[in-house]
Design a protein around this motif. Structure first.
Motif, short mmCIF file in Angstrom:
data_model
loop_
_atom_site.label_atom_id
_atom_site.label_comp_id
_atom_site.label_asym_id
_atom_site.label_seq_id
_atom_site.Cartn_x
_atom_site.Cartn_y
_atom_site.Cartn_z
N GLY A 66 0.57 -1.06 -0.11
CA GLY A 66 -0.16 0.21 -0.14
C GLY A 66 0.87 1.31 -0.08
O GLY A 66 2.14 1.20 -0.68
N GLU A 67 0.16 2.41 1.16
CA GLU A 67 1.25 3.17 1.26
C GLU A 67 2.77 3.12 1.49
O GLU A 67 2.46 2.31 2.53
CB GLU A 67 0.65 4.44 1.83
N LYS A 68 3.25 4.53 1.18
CA LYS A 68 5.43 4.02 2.08
C LYS A 68 4.80 4.30 3.08
O LYS A 68 4.19 4.76 3.51
CB LYS A 68 5.56 4.31 1.45
N ILE A 69 5.80 2.84 3.78
CA ILE A 69 6.03 3.22 4.67
C ILE A 69 7.31 3.56 5.56
O ILE A 69 8.72 2.31 4.74
CB ILE A 69 5.73 2.30 6.48
N ASN A 70 8.79 4.42 6.09
CA ASN A 70 9.37 4.53 6.30
C ASN A 70 9.94 3.44 7.28
O ASN A 70 9.48 2.62 8.25
CB ASN A 70 10.16 6.14 7.33
N GLY A 71 10.93 2.90 6.12
CA GLY A 71 11.84 2.18 6.93
C GLY A 71 11.65 0.02 6.03
O GLY A 71 12.38 -0.52 6.60
N PHE A 72 11.08 0.57 5.25
CA PHE A 72 10.16 -0.55 4.58
C PHE A 72 10.40 -0.46 3.04
O PHE A 72 10.14 0.46 2.36
CB PHE A 72 9.05 -1.24 4.50
N ALA A 73 10.88 -1.39 2.52
CA ALA A 73 11.10 -1.70 1.42
C ALA A 73 9.21 -1.62 0.72
O ALA A 73 8.68 -2.02 1.58
CB ALA A 73 11.48 -2.89 0.56
N HIS A 74 9.28 -0.92 -0.81
CA HIS A 74 8.20 -0.97 -1.26
C HIS A 74 8.05 -1.23 -2.69
O HIS A 74 8.33 -1.59 -2.67
CB HIS A 74 7.40 0.00 -1.08
N ILE A 75 6.62 -2.58 -2.69
CA ILE A 75 6.79 -3.06 -4.08
C ILE A 75 6.94 -2.34 -5.35
O ILE A 75 7.37 -2.82 -6.31
CB ILE A 75 4.82 -3.55 -4.33
N ASN A 76 6.69 -0.84 -5.32
CA ASN A 76 6.87 -0.16 -6.52
C ASN A 76 8.36 -0.34 -6.63
O ASN A 76 9.26 0.42 -7.68
CB ASN A 76 7.03 1.24 -5.75
N ASP A 77 9.70 -0.57 -5.33
CA ASP A 77 10.92 -0.13 -5.38
C ASP A 77 11.27 -1.51 -6.72
O ASP A 77 12.46 -1.37 -7.34
CB ASP A 77 11.51 -0.34 -4.49
N PHE A 78 10.86 -2.23 -6.81
CA PHE A 78 10.97 -3.87 -7.27
C PHE A 78 9.70 -3.52 -9.53
O PHE A 78 10.35 -4.54 -9.73
CB PHE A 78 10.15 -4.78 -6.86
N LEU A 79 9.23 -2.74 -9.34
CA LEU A 79 7.83 -2.53 -10.65
C LEU A 79 8.83 -1.33 -11.39
O LEU A 79 9.48 -0.15 -10.91
CB LEU A 79 6.68 -2.70 -10.29
N ASP A 80 9.51 -1.79 -13.12
CA ASP A 80 10.14 -0.88 -14.03
C ASP A 80 9.29 -0.50 -14.70
O ASP A 80 8.62 -1.48 -15.98
CB ASP A 80 11.45 -1.21 -14.15
N ASP A 81 8.75 0.90 -15.30
CA ASP A 81 7.98 0.82 -16.17
C ASP A 81 8.27 1.24 -17.66
O ASP A 81 7.76 0.97 -18.59
CB ASP A 81 6.86 2.11 -15.72
N ASP A 82 9.89 1.71 -17.48
CA ASP A 82 11.12 1.57 -18.38
C ASP A 82 11.27 0.62 -19.53
O ASP A 82 12.38 0.66 -19.51
CB ASP A 82 11.80 2.66 -18.51
N VAL A 83 10.75 -0.46 -18.83
CA VAL A 83 11.28 -2.35 -19.78
C VAL A 83 11.49 -2.61 -20.66
O VAL A 83 10.44 -2.10 -21.58
CB VAL A 83 10.63 -2.59 -18.79
N ASP A 84 13.00 -2.10 -21.93
CA ASP A 84 12.64 -2.78 -22.94
C ASP A 84 11.85 -3.88 -23.37
O ASP A 84 12.15 -4.96 -22.82
CB ASP A 84 14.17 -2.69 -23.54
N GLU A 85 11.18 -3.10 -24.68
CA GLU A 85 10.33 -4.77 -25.09
C GLU A 85 11.01 -5.46 -25.57
O GLU A 85 10.52 -6.91 -25.33
CB GLU A 85 9.49 -3.69 -26.33
N ARG A 86 12.33 -5.39 -25.77
CA ARG A 86 13.27 -7.28 -26.46
C ARG A 86 13.52 -7.44 -24.80
O ARG A 86 13.45 -9.36 -25.43
CB ARG A 86 14.57 -6.78 -27.45
N GLU A 87 14.12 -7.30 -23.91
CA GLU A 87 13.80 -7.26 -22.83
C GLU A 87 13.05 -8.63 -22.20
O GLU A 87 12.38 -9.20 -21.94
CB GLU A 87 14.28 -6.39 -21.69
N ILE A 88 11.16 -7.98 -22.33
CA ILE A 88 10.45 -8.76 -22.43
C ILE A 88 10.15 -10.30 -22.95
O ILE A 88 9.72 -11.17 -22.57
CB ILE A 88 9.02 -8.30 -22.56
N THR A 89 10.62 -9.91 -24.19
CA THR A 89 10.50 -10.93 -25.32
C THR A 89 11.25 -11.77 -24.95
O THR A 89 10.73 -13.25 -24.96
CB THR A 89 10.50 -10.58 -26.87
N ASN A 90 11.98 -11.17 -24.12
CA ASN A 90 13.62 -12.84 -23.90
C ASN A 90 12.87 -13.45 -22.82
O ASN A 90 13.55 -14.22 -22.67
CB ASN A 90 14.49 -12.06 -24.04
N LEU A 91 12.16 -13.07 -21.97
CA LEU A 91 11.77 -13.60 -20.46
C LEU A 91 10.70 -14.58 -20.80
O LEU A 91 10.88 -15.31 -20.63
CB LEU A 91 11.22 -12.24 -19.67
#
Length: 458
Positions: A66-91
């Motif tokens: 949910g909302e970020k809490i100081n001292g804890f990792a957040h799910i958005n830290d692991f999501l990348d909106d700027d991934v190259d399409e070739r990288e997705i195809t490779n995965l």
């Protein structure tokens, strides 16, 4: 949560989902068994999660959804909106190598008899479970709903079927009430409804339930998780004008064992599904014949690997020959239909006679004023168990103990009388997935029995 879950499946990392309603004790119990490295949770669950991890000395990384809490990792830290399409195809074209027989998910048992166990299910088993032919009526224009979270197999079923067929899946974090179920069915035009029989019974006894309209939009109502009585089955079929009722019999350890979707009123759970073999055995393991009741044992292509971190419990359920001992009692008729008559662990013993609670429950629930009943045993030093009933009355209906006692005495033999008493309650202890917790129901009945005994002595 879905991106984290699917990413873990893709990488071959086992996942175990916990329900938001769980107590700290239940969370700690599952953490001890699974020994997590990462825990994804909502903001309001952080306190319980952190406390449970600390209690067992586990230093897993907590990742907030949910909302970020100081001292804890957040799910958005692991999501990348700027991934190259070739990288997705490779995965997609070159996924990680994952052993199909390795553990994919740890799905918990129902917890109706105590704290749940972690059922380890392989990638191969999940594929078999969810790649079976799916009702042709399920597609992008349909909506699926069940109250189960990913903690239960029914939660997995609704999620994967939604993915595969492009159907809308409705999710709620609210606790089940029949009023809420009716509201969701109407608001989201639900076409596939999945629930245990306890929820179905409460739904149809709710004052807001409209016999002609509430379920009119359903293409299918799938009911399973515990025994569906013949009376409940027939009642449900009356209120599905264009849809079908599918009764599913199975367990997390085995996957689906059998299904019944005909208009027959026999009360069976249907024929065995493809890839399932079953036998009925007595207490000594001897094979029983047609019409003879005993324990249902099965082998399926989707059966579990074992209870995660619990080899002793695994041996009790999965024997050396690969048979799963379901703990359910039942028999086959001459047409090959399977009938489930009760739970082996639920069987009571009064004066050396065996008493099946489900038989008494079914009779009590035929009374027009009874919404739900559960029968348990009151421990007795002389007779072993005194059968007792907890009863919920339908709203606005008056029912007396004398009426129900007379019903049982007229219908059943003397040793099945409710000598432990009949107690009227407002609700029954339930799991978050809507199943009755028999061990808590028994504790409740024992407490009420003791109160009554004390009053009589006074």
């Amino acid at each position: 949560l879905t991106p984290a879950f699917l990413a873990s499946q893709y990488l071959g990392a086992p996942t175990n989902a916990l329900d938001i309603s769980f107590t700290k004790e239940e969370i700690s119990h599952m953490f001890r068994a699974t020994k997590p490295k990462f825990v994804f949770c909502d903001n309001d669950a952080v306190g319980k999660v952190q406390s449970s991890l600390h209690e067992i000395g586990n230093r897993a990384t907590i990742i907030i959804l949910g909302e970020k809490i100081n001292g804890f990792a957040h799910i958005n830290d692991f999501l990348d909106d700027d991934v190259d399409e070739r990288e997705i195809t490779n995965l997609v074209l070159h996924p990680p190598e994952v052993d199909r027989r390795s553990c994919s998910s740890i799905i918990c048992s129902s917890g109706t008899t105590g704290l749940p166990k972690g059922v380890a299910v392989s990638h191969e088993s999940l594929q078999i479970m969810f790649c079976r032919p799916i009702n042709q009526l399920l597609g992008p224009s349909n909506s699926i709903f069940c109250f189960s979270s990913l903690y239960w197999l029914s939660g997995y079923i609704s999620m994967f079927r939604g993915f595969f067929m492009g159907a809308q899946r409705i999710i709620t974090t609210k606790t089940f009430t029949p009023e809420l179920m009716i509201s969701i069915i109407k608001e989201y035009n639900v076409t596939l409804l999945i629930s245990p029989p306890a929820q179905a019974a409460q739904l149809m006894n709710c004052p807001l339930f409209e016999k002609k309209d509430t379920l009119a939009g359903l293409n299918n109502y799938t009911c399973g998780g515990s025994m569906v009585t013949k009376e409940l089955s027939n009642k449900m079929k009356q209120y599905l004008p264009k849809g079908a009722l599918t009764i599913v019999y199975g367990m997390t350890e085995s996957g689906t064992i059998s299904t019944e979707s005909s208009q027959s009123s026999k009360g069976s759970v249907g024929n065995l599904t493809a890839g399932c073999t079953a036998k009925i055995t007595d207490d000594d393991g001897r094979l029983l014949g047609v019409g003879e009741s005993g324990e249902i044992c099965v082998q399926t292509k989707s059966q579990f690997l074992g209870y995660y971190g619990d080899p002793e419990s695994t041996k009790e359920t999965l024997d050396e020959d690969g048979w799963i001992h379901t703990g359910d009692l039942g028999y086959f008729d001459e047409d090959g239909l399977l009938f489930v008559t009760g739970r082996k662990k639920d069987i009571l013993k009064y004066n050396n006679f065996h008493v099946t609670p489900s038989e008494i429950e079914e009779i009590l629930e035929t009374h027009p004023g009874v919404s739900q009943a559960v029968v348990v045993g009151i421990p007795d030093p002389v007779f072993t168990d005194l059968p007792a009933a907890l009863v919920i009355c339908k709203q606005g209906k008056q029912v007396s103990e004398e009426q129900l006692t007379e019903m049982i005495e007229k219908t059943l033999p003397d040793y099945k009388k409710l000598r432990g008493g009949i107690y009227f309650v407002d609700n029954l202890p339930m799991t978050a997935s809507g199943k009755i917790q028999k061990f808590r129901a028994k504790d409740l009945a024992i407490g009420l029995f003791k109160q009554r005994t004390i009053r009589h002595k006074l």
